[in-house]
Design a protein around this motif. Sequence first.
Motif, PDB file in Angstrom:
ATOM      1  N   GLN A   1      12.723  18.792   6.131  1.00 20.35           N
ATOM      2  CA  GLN A   1      11.548  17.958   5.883  1.00 20.35           C
ATOM      3  C   GLN A   1      10.737  18.444   4.693  1.00 20.35           C
ATOM      4  O   GLN A   1      10.226  17.658   3.899  1.00 20.35           O
ATOM      5  CB  GLN A   1      10.672  17.942   7.134  1.00 20.35           C
ATOM      6  N   LYS A   2      10.634  19.750   4.522  1.00 19.72           N
ATOM      7  CA  LYS A   2       9.808  20.315   3.454  1.00 19.72           C
ATOM      8  C   LYS A   2      10.382  20.039   2.064  1.00 19.72           C
ATOM      9  O   LYS A   2       9.683  20.196   1.068  1.00 19.72           O
ATOM     10  CB  LYS A   2       9.620  21.819   3.657  1.00 19.72           C
ATOM     11  N   TYR A   3      11.660  19.648   2.000  1.00 17.47           N
ATOM     12  CA  TYR A   3      12.260  19.307   0.706  1.00 17.47           C
ATOM     13  C   TYR A   3      12.312  17.792   0.450  1.00 17.47           C
ATOM     14  O   TYR A   3      12.769  17.372  -0.617  1.00 17.47           O
ATOM     15  CB  TYR A   3      13.680  19.877   0.607  1.00 17.47           C
TER      16      TYR A   3
ATOM     17  N   PHE B   1       8.019  28.636   3.727  1.00 17.64           N
ATOM     18  CA  PHE B   1       7.537  28.594   5.107  1.00 17.64           C
ATOM     19  C   PHE B   1       8.583  27.913   6.001  1.00 17.64           C
ATOM     20  O   PHE B   1       9.507  27.248   5.523  1.00 17.64           O
ATOM     21  CB  PHE B   1       6.213  27.836   5.187  1.00 17.64           C
ATOM     22  N   GLU B   2       8.409  28.085   7.310  1.00 18.43           N
ATOM     23  CA  GLU B   2       9.345  27.477   8.256  1.00 18.43           C
ATOM     24  C   GLU B   2       9.183  25.955   8.248  1.00 18.43           C
ATOM     25  O   GLU B   2       8.072  25.441   8.192  1.00 18.43           O
ATOM     26  CB  GLU B   2       9.088  28.034   9.659  1.00 18.43           C
ATOM     27  N   ASP B   3      10.291  25.253   8.292  1.00 20.98           N
ATOM     28  CA  ASP B   3      10.246  23.786   8.251  1.00 20.98           C
ATOM     29  C   ASP B   3       9.527  23.252   9.489  1.00 20.98           C
ATOM     30  O   ASP B   3       9.853  23.634  10.620  1.00 20.98           O
ATOM     31  CB  ASP B   3      11.664  23.219   8.188  1.00 20.98           C
ATOM     32  N   VAL B   4       8.546  22.397   9.274  1.00 21.37           N
ATOM     33  CA  VAL B   4       7.777  21.797  10.367  1.00 21.37           C
ATOM     34  C   VAL B   4       8.419  20.466  10.711  1.00 21.37           C
ATOM     35  O   VAL B   4       8.531  19.574   9.875  1.00 21.37           O
ATOM     36  CB  VAL B   4       6.303  21.582   9.957  1.00 21.37           C
ATOM     37  N   LEU B   5       8.833  20.309  11.970  1.00 20.59           N
ATOM     38  CA  LEU B   5       9.461  19.066  12.391  1.00 20.59           C
ATOM     39  C   LEU B   5       8.421  18.168  13.060  1.00 20.59           C
ATOM     40  O   LEU B   5       7.752  18.583  14.005  1.00 20.59           O
ATOM     41  CB  LEU B   5      10.620  19.343  13.353  1.00 20.59           C
ATOM     42  N   ILE B   6       8.281  16.954  12.559  1.00 18.01           N
ATOM     43  CA  ILE B   6       7.353  15.989  13.132  1.00 18.01           C
ATOM     44  C   ILE B   6       8.050  15.270  14.269  1.00 18.01           C
ATOM     45  O   ILE B   6       9.169  14.784  14.129  1.00 18.01           O
ATOM     46  CB  ILE B   6       6.876  14.977  12.066  1.00 18.01           C
ATOM     47  N   ASP B   7       7.381  15.212  15.416  1.00 11.97           N
ATOM     48  CA  ASP B   7       7.962  14.560  16.585  1.00 11.97           C
ATOM     49  C   ASP B   7       8.143  13.074  16.310  1.00 11.97           C
ATOM     50  O   ASP B   7       7.194  12.371  15.975  1.00 11.97           O
ATOM     51  CB  ASP B   7       7.041  14.767  17.796  1.00 11.97           C
TER      52      ASP B   7
ATOM     53  N   ILE C   1       7.415   8.667   6.873  1.00  5.56           N
ATOM     54  CA  ILE C   1       7.299   9.997   7.482  1.00  5.56           C
ATOM     55  C   ILE C   1       8.123  10.094   8.771  1.00  5.56           C
ATOM     56  O   ILE C   1       8.932  11.018   8.923  1.00  5.56           O
ATOM     57  CB  ILE C   1       5.816  10.371   7.720  1.00  5.56           C
ATOM     58  N   PRO C   2       7.964   9.161   9.728  1.00  4.02           N
ATOM     59  CA  PRO C   2       8.829   9.245  10.921  1.00  4.02           C
ATOM     60  C   PRO C   2      10.297   8.979  10.610  1.00  4.02           C
ATOM     61  O   PRO C   2      11.191   9.514  11.286  1.00  4.02           O
ATOM     62  CB  PRO C   2       8.261   8.164  11.855  1.00  4.02           C
ATOM     63  N   LEU C   3      10.580   8.173   9.586  1.00  4.11           N
ATOM     64  CA  LEU C   3      11.965   7.926   9.179  1.00  4.11           C
ATOM     65  C   LEU C   3      12.617   9.233   8.723  1.00  4.11           C
ATOM     66  O   LEU C   3      13.749   9.548   9.104  1.00  4.11           O
ATOM     67  CB  LEU C   3      12.007   6.889   8.060  1.00  4.11           C
ATOM     68  N   ILE C   4      11.861  10.009   7.919  1.00  4.68           N
ATOM     69  CA  ILE C   4      12.369  11.315   7.471  1.00  4.68           C
ATOM     70  C   ILE C   4      12.547  12.242   8.662  1.00  4.68           C
ATOM     71  O   ILE C   4      13.542  12.965   8.770  1.00  4.68           O
ATOM     72  CB  ILE C   4      11.406  11.929   6.428  1.00  4.68           C
ATOM     73  N   GLY C   5      11.567  12.207   9.580  1.00 11.14           N
ATOM     74  CA  GLY C   5      11.675  13.044  10.773  1.00 11.14           C
ATOM     75  C   GLY C   5      12.923  12.739  11.568  1.00 11.14           C
ATOM     76  O   GLY C   5      13.608  13.655  12.060  1.00 11.14           O
ATOM     77  N   ALA C   6      13.239  11.445  11.703  1.00 20.75           N
ATOM     78  CA  ALA C   6      14.435  11.052  12.446  1.00 20.75           C
ATOM     79  C   ALA C   6      15.696  11.526  11.736  1.00 20.75           C
ATOM     80  O   ALA C   6      16.653  11.988  12.373  1.00 20.75           O
ATOM     81  CB  ALA C   6      14.451   9.534  12.604  1.00 20.75           C
ATOM     82  N   MET C   7      15.718  11.425  10.406  1.00 22.86           N
ATOM     83  CA  MET C   7      16.886  11.847   9.632  1.00 22.86           C
ATOM     84  C   MET C   7      17.090  13.356   9.748  1.00 22.86           C
ATOM     85  O   MET C   7      18.218  13.831   9.923  1.00 22.86           O
ATOM     86  CB  MET C   7      16.703  11.450   8.172  1.00 22.86           C
TER      87      MET C   7
ATOM     88  N   SER D   1       0.842  -1.191   0.000  1.00 18.21           N
ATOM     89  CA  SER D   1       0.000   0.000   0.000  1.00 18.21           C
ATOM     90  C   SER D   1       0.882   1.248   0.000  1.00 18.21           C
ATOM     91  O   SER D   1       1.727   1.424   0.896  1.00 18.21           O
ATOM     92  CB  SER D   1      -0.892   0.002   1.247  1.00 18.21           C
ATOM     93  N   ASN D   2       0.711   2.113  -1.007  1.00 18.01           N
ATOM     94  CA  ASN D   2       1.570   3.303  -1.061  1.00 18.01           C
ATOM     95  C   ASN D   2       1.301   4.248   0.109  1.00 18.01           C
ATOM     96  O   ASN D   2       2.198   4.957   0.564  1.00 18.01           O
ATOM     97  CB  ASN D   2       1.468   4.018  -2.414  1.00 18.01           C
ATOM     98  N   THR D   3       0.067   4.263   0.613  1.00 13.33           N
ATOM     99  CA  THR D   3      -0.222   5.104   1.785  1.00 13.33           C
ATOM    100  C   THR D   3       0.494   4.569   3.023  1.00 13.33           C
ATOM    101  O   THR D   3       0.978   5.336   3.849  1.00 13.33           O
ATOM    102  CB  THR D   3      -1.737   5.181   2.040  1.00 13.33           C
ATOM    103  N   ALA D   4       0.559   3.245   3.156  1.00  9.44           N
ATOM    104  CA  ALA D   4       1.262   2.655   4.299  1.00  9.44           C
ATOM    105  C   ALA D   4       2.765   2.916   4.192  1.00  9.44           C
ATOM    106  O   ALA D   4       3.443   3.130   5.204  1.00  9.44           O
ATOM    107  CB  ALA D   4       0.986   1.157   4.365  1.00  9.44           C
ATOM    108  N   VAL D   5       3.289   2.893   2.977  1.00  9.33           N
ATOM    109  CA  VAL D   5       4.710   3.197   2.767  1.00  9.33           C
ATOM    110  C   VAL D   5       5.004   4.633   3.209  1.00  9.33           C
ATOM    111  O   VAL D   5       5.983   4.886   3.925  1.00  9.33           O
ATOM    112  CB  VAL D   5       5.106   2.999   1.286  1.00  9.33           C
ATOM    113  N   VAL D   6       4.159   5.563   2.802  1.00  5.49           N
ATOM    114  CA  VAL D   6       4.349   6.966   3.201  1.00  5.49           C
ATOM    115  C   VAL D   6       4.238   7.106   4.715  1.00  5.49           C
ATOM    116  O   VAL D   6       5.040   7.803   5.348  1.00  5.49           O
ATOM    117  CB  VAL D   6       3.322   7.874   2.493  1.00  5.49           C
ATOM    118  N   ALA D   7       3.247   6.427   5.313  1.00  4.69           N
ATOM    119  CA  ALA D   7       3.057   6.499   6.766  1.00  4.69           C
ATOM    120  C   ALA D   7       4.289   6.002   7.511  1.00  4.69           C
ATOM    121  O   ALA D   7       4.614   6.509   8.593  1.00  4.69           O
ATOM    122  CB  ALA D   7       1.835   5.671   7.166  1.00  4.69           C
ATOM    123  N   THR D   8       4.976   5.011   6.950  1.00  2.00           N
ATOM    124  CA  THR D   8       6.178   4.466   7.584  1.00  2.00           C
ATOM    125  C   THR D   8       7.386   5.382   7.378  1.00  2.00           C
ATOM    126  O   THR D   8       8.209   5.559   8.284  1.00  2.00           O
ATOM    127  CB  THR D   8       6.496   3.073   7.016  1.00  2.00           C
TER     128      THR D   8
END
Length: 435
Positions: free
Chosen positions: A150-152, A224-230, A134-140, A125-132
């Motif tokens: 994150q915005k890029y 806009f200012e980069d939004v960091l996901i916890d 998103i936190p990986l990008i946040g950690a990076m 599922s491409n939505t499940a891939v994105v959901a997984t």
Amino acid sequence: MADIIINALKMPSELLGADIWCLILILITLVLFAADKWPMGFVAMVSSIVLALTGTMEVKQIYAGWSSNLVLMLIGMMIVGQAMFETGAVIMIGRPIMKAKWASNERSVMIALMLISGFLSAFLSNTAVVATFIPLIGAMVASSKGKLHQKYLMMPLGFAAAMGGTLTVIGSTSQPMVNTVLEGQGLELMGMFSILPVALPSFIFMIIYMSTVGYKGMKKHCDFEDVLIDTDASAMETFQPTWRTWVSIGVLVFCVIGFFLGLWTLAAIALIGAAVCIFTGCVSFKKAFNSVDWNTICVMAFAQGIAAAMNDSGAGAMIANWAVNVVGNNLVLQLAACIIVNTVLTNIMSNTATAAMMAPIYILIASQLGVSYMPFMIGIAVATNLTAATPIGGTAVTMTSQAGYRFKDFVKIGTPMNVVWAILTIVMTIICFPF
């Protein structure tokens, strides 16, 4: 009394004609899909019921789609995908990006994310891939000391997941939807990788575009200012695969090989994979069935009834005649119109709903023209995933909005790519699928 009620319900169809009445109901269905006030699965169910009770199709067509090979296949693969996420298999696949030497180079990270998420989205599922991811990008981003933003990275992730889902017949919901319509009419289905020659050039172009023009566009327009996901970066880094991780990966490999070799029906292979995942504890029975997107499944199942109503009532033939009269007998123009219309629609409403409505119409158009329906089905299957100009049509793209993107950001960055995608789809479909 029963006969009186049945005859009363059929009055609109008898007064207006079954074709006109069916077309009115389907237009109402499309409006409700686009309005997004109620779940699409519920709208599709009610639409199918009303179409049957008012005499545009047989009552048994309401639930006929629930025995569909494609619907059962999609349920099985959603469970297999959930097992991949539950066991951390996707984290294990994506985590090497965090530890790579080039992980501080934003463009390199973007390209790697697009390649990996695109490949995974072809089978999960491409939505499940994105959901997984998103936190990986946040950690990076959190551990990059300002080198990554994150915005890029999020927008390219959504585009890659959406386009990657087009590489196989199971990668996104619109391809199984087209196959479900074909199955309901007893026609030959699209093969597992039959879409690949048409979609792959667009996927490659996306990577080139987003790493060059698109990247510069994000730098310019995403002001806009980069939004960091916890997110818990340490959990990503310390994850250790278990035997269940390898089982879930093995099940996915089994399913892909089984689909390719045609060992059994698609449904049988996917359900075997789902059963193994549940039996081995890769995912619990409750979580397995909670992970199924029942809204999408309902749309697919009940859309068979809608397609049957269009066929039985003559509404589809009426639209097909109109399309032939307007566009003419030029096959290239007909195919181009098909792909352009579906691309526009999928940017303003659900890609699954678009495929459900358009596939039966173009089957009839192909019949009117006396040519193969397959080029049109391939065109619809790909075009209904070309959603980059807006964040509306594809859920994988919509999910990336949490990075702070505005509607205009997608319009400015995604529209040029969407236009080229449509052109490439037209050209590659003509080359790969002769009429």
